[in-house]
Design a protein around this motif. Structure first.
Motif, PDB file in Angstrom:
ATOM      1  N   HIS A  17      19.477  23.853  46.250  1.00  0.00           N
ATOM      2  CA  HIS A  17      19.834  25.107  46.938  1.00  0.00           C
ATOM      3  C   HIS A  17      21.035  24.926  47.879  1.00  0.00           C
ATOM      4  N   ALA A  18      21.774  23.842  47.767  1.00  0.00           N
ATOM      5  CA  ALA A  18      22.811  23.535  48.760  1.00  0.00           C
ATOM      6  C   ALA A  18      24.168  24.112  48.395  1.00  0.00           C
ATOM      7  N   HIS A  19      24.928  24.312  49.448  1.00  0.00           N
ATOM      8  CA  HIS A  19      26.360  24.554  49.331  1.00  0.00           C
ATOM      9  C   HIS A  19      27.001  23.295  49.891  1.00  0.00           C
ATOM     10  N   ILE A  20      27.857  22.673  49.109  1.00  0.00           N
ATOM     11  CA  ILE A  20      28.500  21.444  49.566  1.00  0.00           C
ATOM     12  C   ILE A  20      29.973  21.754  49.795  1.00  0.00           C
ATOM     13  N   LEU A  21      30.382  21.601  51.049  1.00  0.00           N
ATOM     14  CA  LEU A  21      31.774  21.828  51.426  1.00  0.00           C
ATOM     15  C   LEU A  21      32.421  20.476  51.667  1.00  0.00           C
ATOM     16  N   THR A  22      33.617  20.319  51.150  1.00  0.00           N
ATOM     17  CA  THR A  22      34.340  19.068  51.341  1.00  0.00           C
ATOM     18  C   THR A  22      35.637  19.363  52.081  1.00  0.00           C
ATOM     19  N   THR A  23      35.832  18.656  53.182  1.00  0.00           N
ATOM     20  CA  THR A  23      37.081  18.807  53.935  1.00  0.00           C
ATOM     21  C   THR A  23      38.015  17.684  53.514  1.00  0.00           C
ATOM     22  N   ARG A  24      39.307  17.927  53.695  1.00  0.00           N
ATOM     23  CA  ARG A  24      40.305  16.921  53.321  1.00  0.00           C
ATOM     24  C   ARG A  24      41.415  16.884  54.357  1.00  0.00           C
TER      25      ARG A  24
END
Length: 154
Positions: free
Chosen positions: A124-131
């Motif tokens: 059920h996750a939303h995975i956000l990746t910062t760069r």
């Protein structure tokens, strides 16, 4: 889950989501992962772990910041796992980390525990990746030279 290099806005974004939840009248708790583990260890030692779990189960959104900055003892990682497992499918949890999922074993010290934890956090996750480069490094003031260092007069 918000993952990415140090200084790329993970905590800032987590706090913004927490503020939005508060504005929608949700209970929110923000805690650094190392502080949460310390609280869990102290509660275990003082036989108040159930009370602490209940406190964290009452919040709609738990923000666990900086997971991976400080490695845990195996038993400490199990305490954190148990809390997050208790919240699984009941309430929302945001975790910020600078580690890729395969590096979590170094923090928790138990590959099976990490596999189960990532399975639950990822469901059920939303995975956000910062760069990108660290905001603080990009906006740091350049070093100044004093008149003495520059060979100027006294």
């Amino acid at each position: 889950m918000i993952a990415g290099p140090i200084g790329t806005g993970k905590t800032h974004l987590a706090i913004a989501l927490g503020i939005e939840a508060v504005q929608r009248r949700q209970r929110v708790a923000f805690v650094r992962a190392a502080d949460l583990v310390r609280q869990l260890v102290e509660a275990r030692d003082e036989h108040t772990l159930t009370c602490l779990h209940q406190r964290y189960l009452r919040v709609s959104l738990l923000i666990v910041d900086e997971l991976g900055f400080v490695p845990f003892e195996r038993t400490d990682g199990e305490l954190l796992f148990n809390l997050l497992a208790d919240r699984y499918e009941r309430h929302s949890t945001i975790v910020t980390t600078n580690l890729a999922s395969f590096e979590w074993v170094q923090v928790f010290g138990d590959e099976k525990l990490i596999t189960v934890l990532l399975d639950r956090l990822g469901h059920h996750a939303h995975i956000l990746t910062t760069r990108g480069q660290s905001y603080r490094i990009r906006h740091a003031r350049p070093p100044t030279t004093s008149p003495l260092q520059a060979g100027g007069e006294d």
